[in-house]
Scaffold this active site. Sequence first.
Site, PDB file in Angstrom:
ATOM      1  N   ALA A   1     -17.219   3.513 -14.001  1.00 53.34           N
ATOM      2  CA  ALA A   1     -17.222   4.836 -14.628  1.00 53.34           C
ATOM      3  C   ALA A   1     -17.269   5.937 -13.570  1.00 53.34           C
ATOM      4  O   ALA A   1     -16.589   6.961 -13.705  1.00 53.34           O
ATOM      5  CB  ALA A   1     -18.405   4.975 -15.579  1.00 53.34           C
ATOM      6  N   TYR A   2     -18.044   5.736 -12.530  1.00 54.56           N
ATOM      7  CA  TYR A   2     -18.127   6.726 -11.457  1.00 54.56           C
ATOM      8  C   TYR A   2     -16.769   6.878 -10.779  1.00 54.56           C
ATOM      9  O   TYR A   2     -16.300   8.000 -10.545  1.00 54.56           O
ATOM     10  CB  TYR A   2     -19.185   6.299 -10.441  1.00 54.56           C
ATOM     11  CG  TYR A   2     -19.479   7.330  -9.384  1.00 54.56           C
ATOM     12  CD1 TYR A   2     -20.358   8.369  -9.638  1.00 54.56           C
ATOM     13  CD2 TYR A   2     -18.874   7.265  -8.130  1.00 54.56           C
ATOM     14  CE1 TYR A   2     -20.643   9.330  -8.665  1.00 54.56           C
ATOM     15  CE2 TYR A   2     -19.141   8.219  -7.155  1.00 54.56           C
ATOM     16  CZ  TYR A   2     -20.028   9.248  -7.436  1.00 54.56           C
ATOM     17  OH  TYR A   2     -20.290  10.195  -6.476  1.00 54.56           O
ATOM     18  N   ALA A   3     -16.124   5.740 -10.479  1.00 55.01           N
ATOM     19  CA  ALA A   3     -14.803   5.787  -9.850  1.00 55.01           C
ATOM     20  C   ALA A   3     -13.799   6.490 -10.754  1.00 55.01           C
ATOM     21  O   ALA A   3     -12.995   7.308 -10.294  1.00 55.01           O
ATOM     22  CB  ALA A   3     -14.337   4.371  -9.518  1.00 55.01           C
TER      23      ALA A   3
ATOM     24  N   SER B   1     -14.441   8.720 -13.093  1.00 56.19           N
ATOM     25  CA  SER B   1     -14.765  10.147 -13.203  1.00 56.19           C
ATOM     26  C   SER B   1     -14.339  10.910 -11.955  1.00 56.19           C
ATOM     27  O   SER B   1     -13.794  12.022 -12.040  1.00 56.19           O
ATOM     28  CB  SER B   1     -16.263  10.333 -13.455  1.00 56.19           C
ATOM     29  OG  SER B   1     -17.043   9.966 -12.321  1.00 56.19           O
ATOM     30  N   LYS B   2     -14.551  10.327 -10.797  1.00 52.07           N
ATOM     31  CA  LYS B   2     -14.212  11.023  -9.555  1.00 52.07           C
ATOM     32  C   LYS B   2     -12.699  11.016  -9.304  1.00 52.07           C
ATOM     33  O   LYS B   2     -12.153  11.972  -8.745  1.00 52.07           O
ATOM     34  CB  LYS B   2     -14.963  10.406  -8.377  1.00 52.07           C
ATOM     35  CG  LYS B   2     -16.478  10.605  -8.451  1.00 52.07           C
ATOM     36  CD  LYS B   2     -16.869  12.084  -8.450  1.00 52.07           C
ATOM     37  CE  LYS B   2     -18.373  12.297  -8.422  1.00 52.07           C
ATOM     38  NZ  LYS B   2     -18.755  13.717  -8.339  1.00 52.07           N
TER      39      LYS B   2
END
Length: 255
Positions: free
Chosen positions: A159-161, A163-164
């Site tokens: 999810a972080y990847a 989002s970024k």
Amino acid sequence: MILDKFKLDGKTALVTGCKRGIGRAMAVGLAEAGADIIGVSASLELAGSEVEKEILNLGRKFKAYQCDFSKREMLYEFIKKVKSENEKIDILINNAGTQLRKPVAEFPDEYWDKIIEVNLNSQFILAREFGKEMIKCGYGKIVFTASLLSFQGGITIPAYAASKGGLKSLTMAFANEWASKGVNVNAIVPGYIATDNTEALINDPVRNKQITERIPAGRWGEPEDFKGAIVYLCSDASKYVNGTTLLVDGGWMGR
């Protein structure tokens, strides 16, 4: 004179996630260049925070807000309040973010939803809502804090990847529409930076050595390394810079 183009006197900057680390350093850097600061994070003290003291000591103004960006209703209430209590926002630093880890096969919906809401959805809404006012004035600076994961997939952080990676594309999407309206939209990408978020890696002798050896600069970055970059992106010195992703990574991505 070229140095005059870096001055931010008379400007007001809204900095999200400003309580500590990179966000705090960017807020202080903008204040050192002459800007007044509006700071917000989920746990920022409404009075007496360390970042407030630092900025007031520079002779600049500081106003604090709290907002949990994972809650959409609270986000809109925050935007409404800021607009009603402040004459204008010249600069928006979309720095707030969150992180949760689990292997992809076990990554729960609630992790995914929270990270995307904080790191991507709220960033879009903040830029859209404050950017509208910038367009009316014919002037504005918006900077997203992206990540090395805007370029890489990482492990146990889907999810972080996502989002970024989304922020990198969102930066270009905004810039394509707003560059002609006097609003510069760009992103800044931290490499491996020594903050409390990376303390575990720094204290791991094996991983610390591996990471340091891969960084051409030969060291981890410090939050203060972002002061120059953020002032540049928020000043008239970057007037013709639109939709770019500025790496502050000690050369990591060039390796």
